[in-house]
Design a protein around this motif. Structure first.
Motif, short mmCIF file in Angstrom:
data_model
loop_
_atom_site.label_atom_id
_atom_site.label_comp_id
_atom_site.label_asym_id
_atom_site.label_seq_id
_atom_site.Cartn_x
_atom_site.Cartn_y
_atom_site.Cartn_z
N GLU A 136 0.83 -1.20 0.00
CA GLU A 136 0.00 0.00 0.00
C GLU A 136 0.87 1.26 0.00
O GLU A 136 0.58 2.23 -0.71
N GLU A 137 1.92 1.23 0.81
CA GLU A 137 2.81 2.40 0.90
C GLU A 137 3.53 2.62 -0.43
O GLU A 137 3.66 3.75 -0.89
N ILE A 138 4.00 1.55 -1.02
CA ILE A 138 4.77 1.68 -2.26
C ILE A 138 3.91 2.27 -3.38
O ILE A 138 4.34 3.16 -4.11
N TYR A 139 2.65 1.81 -3.45
CA TYR A 139 1.81 2.20 -4.57
C TYR A 139 0.73 3.22 -4.21
O TYR A 139 -0.11 3.56 -5.04
N SER A 140 0.75 3.67 -2.94
CA SER A 140 -0.26 4.64 -2.47
C SER A 140 -1.68 4.16 -2.74
O SER A 140 -2.51 4.86 -3.33
N ILE A 141 -1.94 2.96 -2.34
CA ILE A 141 -3.28 2.37 -2.50
C ILE A 141 -3.73 1.88 -1.14
O ILE A 141 -2.94 1.86 -0.19
N VAL A 142 -5.00 1.52 -1.04
CA VAL A 142 -5.54 0.96 0.21
C VAL A 142 -6.38 -0.27 -0.13
O VAL A 142 -7.31 -0.18 -0.93
#
Lengths: 80, 486
Positions: free
Chosen positions: A46-52
């Motif tokens: 999630e942090e790497i790709y800015s997703i949730v």
């Protein structure tokens, strides 16, 4: 590096079993992930790709192919 | 108390175990226990190892072995055949009770004097009414393997009196009559084969509370779905669930989890900040930390229900147990004095099986030397600050660094290594290793793969660093000072 390659590399680094990482590998059963390492992995992705990932979506991530597909889908969804 | 419920027929029709869409009644469970008891009547020998996952079969096997007058030695199904083999030899096991699914773990165990019995065969002979046995308070009815170095695990021998003392302490802290007058439904998210799991399942059975089984990989989805489907009210298990509930708090929970009112945990030190966050996010869920060890059957201290918890503390001593602190000046209960935690009471084990030397080190003048460092406050709350012993708690399981180090060295992968507990991103203990490799191109994956062949997954280092040498102390041994958190 594309999403599949990056996730495969993360799984190779984090797995605690001698099994090779394959598309149909199950994270818990084959790669010896447990609940905490599974969540830590998802949070890192999630942090790497800015997703949730929503909670219900996490079940689809228990297999390598599902984890890659879910990540690609979330990245596509957030793209403008 | 531990077996009385089996002969109390008032709740025959009530659910004892909820497994997906299935409900196993107390009557059905009693008859399965009776089948196991009868099936073992002709077995020679005293110690029966039990290797089954968390299912109703585990319950029928556990209590069936005890009713048959044998000592039950639960084994964690997560263990490898290698680890199990060591425990079985050390425990003087005469027979193993398992299922067809886990039979392969015992393929190498085929000496003539050690039989492998299948639970399916026990049931196949027909369900039976259990027979009330006479159990004395001096003989060990349960063996629990504790952490130990390779080849020398210590086996705590627990009597009926020990286990019932711990159980009484737990039930007193839980105060079910006042706190849960409508009853409850329990999730026990730990191996039933663990000391903590054993206590919880005995408590549920003694109070007639159904156990809801968790089937499949433990994920947030499974946890929440199970709570909603079965209206689970109580959880006992690893505090890691608090960690992920806090982490997941900003996401919608697509299940109704309002029934959950109690979350009990122990095992490893979850940061107090995480507990505080959890209390704020879920004020309707009562949190209750406890502390114990196999040698204390296992409960030593726990927070009292319905009293405000102190997030840094593991609670107060259970009824009938006395906690003192051993400092350089002697034994004390004075507040704020830091030292080794000692406990005395009927919950303290009889001793280690066939290991008088370790028993005499562990129990002195009636006090169990826990190997943990802590202090008491003015109100008698216990705080754990560290460990004197090398043992680490990883994912709630005890792990001895020497065991993992020996495994790495025996694989000819390293000339030296040091295993220690680090902190993961959530602040929980995680297993780390520093390794002096035998060759330059050795990878962390090779080390993990090797460990996994011989050790349970929680004993395989998550983080591995390569180095040129391992620091030694003046005695030439691995320097473990300051190892516990890095």
């Amino acid at each position: 590096m594309g999403i599949p390659d990056r996730i495969l590399r993360m799984l190779e680094e984090k797995k605690r079993s001698g099994c090779p990482v394959k598309p149909q590998s199950e994270l818990y059963k084959d790669l010896s992930f447990d609940s905490l390492s599974f969540i830590a992995l998802l949070l890192e992705i999630e942090e790497i790709y800015s997703i949730v990932f929503e909670i219900a979506e996490m079940e689809k991530c228990l297999r390598v192919v599902g984890l890659i597909a879910a990540t690609e889908r979330k990245v596509r969804e957030k793209a403008p | 108390m531990i077996i009385d419920w089996i002969f109390d027929r008032r709740n025959d029709g009530a659910a004892a175990v909820l497994d997906g869409g299935r409900a196993v009644t107390f009557l059905a469970l009693r008859e399965k226990i009776g089948a196991v008891q009868r099936g073992l009547m002709n077995e020679q020998g005293g110690v029966i190892a039990l290797c089954l996952p968390n299912t109703e079969d585990y319950l029928s096997a556990f209590f069936g072995v005890i009713l048959a007058g044998r000592t039950v030695f639960p084994l964690n199904v997560l263990m490898t055949a290698h680890e199990i083999s060591l425990l079985i030899k050390q425990g003087g096991v005469s027979a193993v009770l398992t299922s067809a699914e886990y039979r392969p773990l015992f393929l190498e165990e085929a000496p003539a004097d050690r039989r492998v019995l299948l639970i399916e065969d026990m049931y196949g002979a027909g369900m039976r009414k259990p027979i009330l046995p006479t159990l004395d308070n001096k003989s060990a009815i349960v063996f629990l393997g504790t952490s130990g170095t390779t080849g020398k695990v210590k086996i705590a021998a627990l009597t009926k009196r020990n286990i019932e003392a711990s159980l009484t302490g737990y039930l007193s802290k839980m105060d079910f009559e006042r706190a849960d007058p409508a009853g409850g439904r329990f999730v026990i998210a730990l191996p039933f084969s663990s000391a903590y799991g054993m206590m919880c399942l005995c408590a549920c059975m003694a109070k007639g509370l159904p156990i809801v089984l968790l089937r499949g990989a433990f994920t947030p989805e499974l946890f929440y779905k199970t709570i909603a489907a079965h209206r689970v009210t109580h959880y006992e298990g690893s505090p890691l669930v608090i960690t992920f509930m806090v982490q997941m708090a900003n996401r919608a929970v697509p299940y109704a989890i309002e029934s959950l009112k109690y979350l009990g945990f122990g095992g490893n030190g979850i940061p107090a900040e995480t507990i505080k966050k959890m209390s704020k996010l879920y004020p309707q869920i009562e949190l209750s930390q406890g502390y114990g060890m196999s040698e204390a059957s296992p409960l030593i201290a726990k927070h009292q229900r319905s009293k405000r918890i102190k997030p840094d503390s593991v609670g107060t001593a259970i009824r009938g147990a006395e906690i003192v602190i051993r400092t350089a000046d002697g034994i004390t209960k004075a507040p704020g004095k830091r030292g080794e935690i000692l406990v005395r009471g009927a919950n303290v084990m009889r001793g280690y099986y066939k290991n008088e030397e370790e028993t005499q080190k562990a129990i002195q003048n009636g006090y169990l030397y826990t190997g943990d460092i802590g202090y008491l406050d003015r109100a008698g709350y216990l705080y754990i600050c560290g460990r004197k012993k090398n043992c680490m708690m990883i994912r709630g399981f005890p792990v001895q660094p020497e065991e993992v180090e020996a495994c790495i060295l025996n694989g000819s992968l390293a000339t030296d290594c040091k295993v220690y507990a680090g902190r993961d991103r959530f602040g929980n203990e995680s297993l780390c290793a520093r390794v002096v490799p035998v060759r330059a191109d050795l990878t962390a994956q090779e080390i993990r793969a090797h460990c996994r062949r011989y050790l349970a997954s929680y004993k395989c280092p998550e983080e591995i660093q390569f180095c040129a040498e391992i620091q030694k102390n003046a005695a030439g041994k691995t320097d473990r000072k300051g190892s516990e958190t890095t």
